[in-house]
Design a protein around this motif. Structure first.
Motif, short mmCIF file in Angstrom:
data_model
loop_
_atom_site.label_atom_id
_atom_site.label_comp_id
_atom_site.label_asym_id
_atom_site.label_seq_id
_atom_site.Cartn_x
_atom_site.Cartn_y
_atom_site.Cartn_z
N PRO A 144 0.86 -1.15 -0.01
CA PRO A 144 -0.08 0.12 0.09
C PRO A 144 0.97 1.17 -0.02
O PRO A 144 0.49 2.24 -0.65
N LEU A 145 2.08 1.16 0.51
CA LEU A 145 2.86 2.60 0.36
C LEU A 145 3.05 3.04 -1.06
O LEU A 145 3.06 4.13 -1.36
N THR A 146 3.38 2.10 -1.92
CA THR A 146 3.46 2.28 -3.29
C THR A 146 2.20 2.99 -3.93
O THR A 146 2.27 3.77 -4.65
N ASP A 147 1.07 2.11 -3.60
CA ASP A 147 -0.14 2.63 -4.04
C ASP A 147 -0.32 4.09 -3.55
O ASP A 147 -0.88 5.10 -4.16
N ARG A 148 -0.08 4.45 -2.36
CA ARG A 148 -0.25 5.84 -1.80
C ARG A 148 0.45 6.74 -2.56
O ARG A 148 0.13 7.94 -2.96
N VAL A 149 1.92 6.50 -2.52
CA VAL A 149 2.83 7.45 -3.54
C VAL A 149 2.35 7.78 -4.73
O VAL A 149 2.14 8.73 -5.19
N ARG A 150 1.88 6.68 -5.59
CA ARG A 150 1.32 6.76 -6.82
C ARG A 150 -0.03 7.62 -6.77
O ARG A 150 -0.22 8.52 -7.66
N ALA A 151 -0.98 7.46 -5.97
CA ALA A 151 -2.06 8.09 -5.79
C ALA A 151 -1.90 9.75 -5.64
O ALA A 151 -2.35 10.55 -6.09
N LEU A 152 -0.91 9.99 -4.82
CA LEU A 152 -0.61 11.35 -4.34
C LEU A 152 0.26 11.94 -5.67
O LEU A 152 -0.26 13.12 -6.09
N LEU A 153 0.95 11.24 -6.47
CA LEU A 153 1.53 11.71 -7.58
C LEU A 153 0.47 11.95 -8.95
O LEU A 153 0.46 12.95 -9.45
N ALA A 154 -0.34 11.08 -8.86
CA ALA A 154 -1.38 11.03 -9.90
C ALA A 154 -2.35 12.30 -9.65
O ALA A 154 -2.95 12.75 -10.85
N ALA A 155 -2.61 12.38 -8.49
CA ALA A 155 -3.55 13.56 -8.05
C ALA A 155 -2.89 14.90 -8.43
O ALA A 155 -3.54 16.01 -8.17
N GLY A 156 -1.52 15.02 -8.70
CA GLY A 156 -1.12 16.29 -9.12
C GLY A 156 -0.26 17.11 -7.69
O GLY A 156 -0.17 18.41 -7.74
N THR A 157 -0.26 16.31 -6.83
CA THR A 157 -0.10 17.05 -5.61
C THR A 157 1.17 17.73 -5.48
O THR A 157 1.37 18.88 -4.81
N ILE A 158 2.25 17.47 -6.15
CA ILE A 158 3.47 18.14 -6.48
C ILE A 158 3.56 18.87 -7.80
O ILE A 158 4.66 18.96 -8.40
N GLY A 159 2.50 18.61 -8.64
CA GLY A 159 2.48 19.05 -9.99
C GLY A 159 3.06 18.05 -10.91
O GLY A 159 3.09 16.89 -10.82
N GLU A 160 3.62 18.43 -12.18
CA GLU A 160 4.08 17.75 -13.10
C GLU A 160 5.63 17.28 -12.63
O GLU A 160 6.33 17.93 -11.93
N ILE A 161 5.95 15.93 -12.50
CA ILE A 161 7.24 15.45 -12.28
C ILE A 161 8.03 15.93 -13.21
O ILE A 161 7.98 15.64 -14.21
N ARG A 162 9.18 16.32 -12.50
CA ARG A 162 10.31 16.84 -13.39
C ARG A 162 11.79 16.04 -12.77
O ARG A 162 12.62 15.98 -13.84
N HIS A 163 11.71 15.43 -11.76
CA HIS A 163 12.85 14.71 -10.97
C HIS A 163 12.76 13.55 -10.41
O HIS A 163 11.81 13.74 -9.32
N LEU A 164 13.22 12.22 -10.36
CA LEU A 164 13.11 11.14 -9.58
C LEU A 164 14.63 10.83 -8.96
O LEU A 164 15.55 10.65 -9.95
N GLU A 165 14.60 10.32 -7.73
CA GLU A 165 16.04 9.77 -7.33
C GLU A 165 15.45 8.50 -6.48
O GLU A 165 14.56 8.51 -5.53
N ALA A 166 16.31 7.52 -6.40
CA ALA A 166 16.24 6.49 -5.41
C ALA A 166 17.65 6.09 -5.11
O ALA A 166 18.65 6.10 -5.60
N HIS A 167 17.69 6.12 -3.59
CA HIS A 167 18.97 5.73 -2.82
C HIS A 167 18.85 4.43 -2.16
O HIS A 167 18.08 4.41 -1.25
#
Length: 360
Positions: A144-167
């Motif tokens: 569900p963590l992945t589902d929640r992140v995707r839902a927030l992004l799909a809803a435009g919470t931070i606008g259009e995605i411009r950069h992503l990182e994973a460490h």
């Protein structure tokens, strides 16, 4: 459940319980399969095989697996087994996954699904030919963590995605660990970086499948510890939708566990703490419109239980798993491209030991 697949549809099941056989006496079997199976009544772990029957018996006894076969082939020939969990080293994933599919078994194979993209494409083709499921065990994508992140992004919470990182960092100090073997498909990118690639593709795709595609590896550095085996990888990526990306994964040094993802948009940023093991702890932080909010999702069920339940639904009900060929073929293409950009050979260029079967 019987083996009368012709009479009972493409999945080859007649009931609601999927009987799983294990290839490999690996430590990961307990965490990824036998423990979560207690939470998933739709599956039962029925048998195990390893290169050493005595070792297989000892491992099966510890895990409560009732039956042991003298060889991998014997397990694949068992009509009482519906699906196979492939827990052999990376370099052998393709070989035994294909044999399992051709034996009429569905396959849940540990990540990375194969040693390279060519093998992944072949595995996808065999799954199509046999009408069986080939699913990569990329467990974080089912939580569900992945589902929640995707839902927030799909809803435009931070606008259009411009950069992503994973460490991602997890040290493997022992030089004897198979993850330091090129022939067995070792390397930081294979063991940890594949998670990073999969997570970023999943997050980027929250606004549409096309946005998940990585079109270019702009830069990659992968210093080695043993010949051709990367101890750390740092790669810069470009996505089809125009966003940029970065993955950093290391098996060398400290801290012992450091996993986080970042997504920056035109209106703010989102960070994810511990996307690999949210059952231990997790946190999503969103900074947008001058405000910072924090939230967590319930830790249970575990990523592994979520994955196993989804795999059972795929086998019994024909529900498409999240990590089938549509997911794993492009991911392995990115892995190959990173190795090439870093000046290292892709995995699978040298033949692996055909009998090794132990993974972490």
């Amino acid at each position: 459940m019987t083996d009368d697949r012709a009479a009972h549809g493409a999945t080859g099941t007649t009931g609601t319980t999927v009987r799983i056989g294990v290839l490999g006496a690996a430590r990961i079997v307990k965490t990824a399969l036998t423990q979560p199976a207690h939470e998933v009544p739709e599956v039962t772990v029925a048998a195990l095989a390893a290169r050493d029957p005595a070792r297989a018996r000892a491992h099966a006894d510890r895990l409560g697996i009732p039956h042991v076969h003298d060889s991998y082939d014997a397990l694949l020939a068992d009509p009482a087994i519906d699906a196979v969990y492939v827990a052999v080293p990376n370099g052998l994933h393709a070989t035994w996954s294909e044999r399992a599919l051709r034996a009429g078994k569905h396959v849940l194979v540990e990540k990375p699904v194969t040693a390279n993209e060519s093998e992944a494409r072949r595995l996808a083709q065999v799954a199509e030919e046999t009408g069986r499921i080939a699913c990569e065990a990329m467990h974080p994508l089912y939580h569900p963590l992945t589902d929640r992140v995707r839902a927030l992004l799909a809803a435009g919470t931070i606008g259009e995605i411009r950069h992503l990182e994973a460490h991602i960092a997890f040290p493997i100090p022992s030089s004897k660990d198979i993850r330091w073997s090129y022939e067995l498909g070792g390397g930081a990118l294979m063991d940890l970086g594949v998670y990073a690639v999969a997570l970023l593709r999943t997050y980027a795709g929250a606004t549409g499948p096309a946005a998940a595609e990585i079109t270019e590896v702009v830069q990659a550095k992968a210093p080695t510890r043993t010949k051709d085996v990367d101890r750390r990888v740092d790669a810069r990526l470009r996505f089809a939708g125009g966003a940029t990306g970065r993955i950093v994964a290391t098996m060398w040094g400290w801290p012992p566990l450091a996993t986080r993802c970042l997504v920056e948009g035109t209106k703010g940023r989102l960070t994810v703490l511990n996307p690999l093991g949210p059952q231990m702890f997790n946190r999503i932080t969103v900074t947008a419109a001058g405000r910072r909010t924090r939230e967590s999702v319930p830790r249970e069920p575990s990523t592994y239980a979520c994955q196993l339940r989804a795999f059972a639904r795929a086998v019994v009900d024909g529900e498409r798993p999240r990590t089938d060929a549509v997911h794993f073929v492009p991911t392995m293409g990115v892995i190959d491209a990173i190795y090439r950009r870093a000046g290292l050979p892709i995995r699978g260029a040298r033949v692996a030991d055909p009998v090794a079967d132990e993974v972490a």
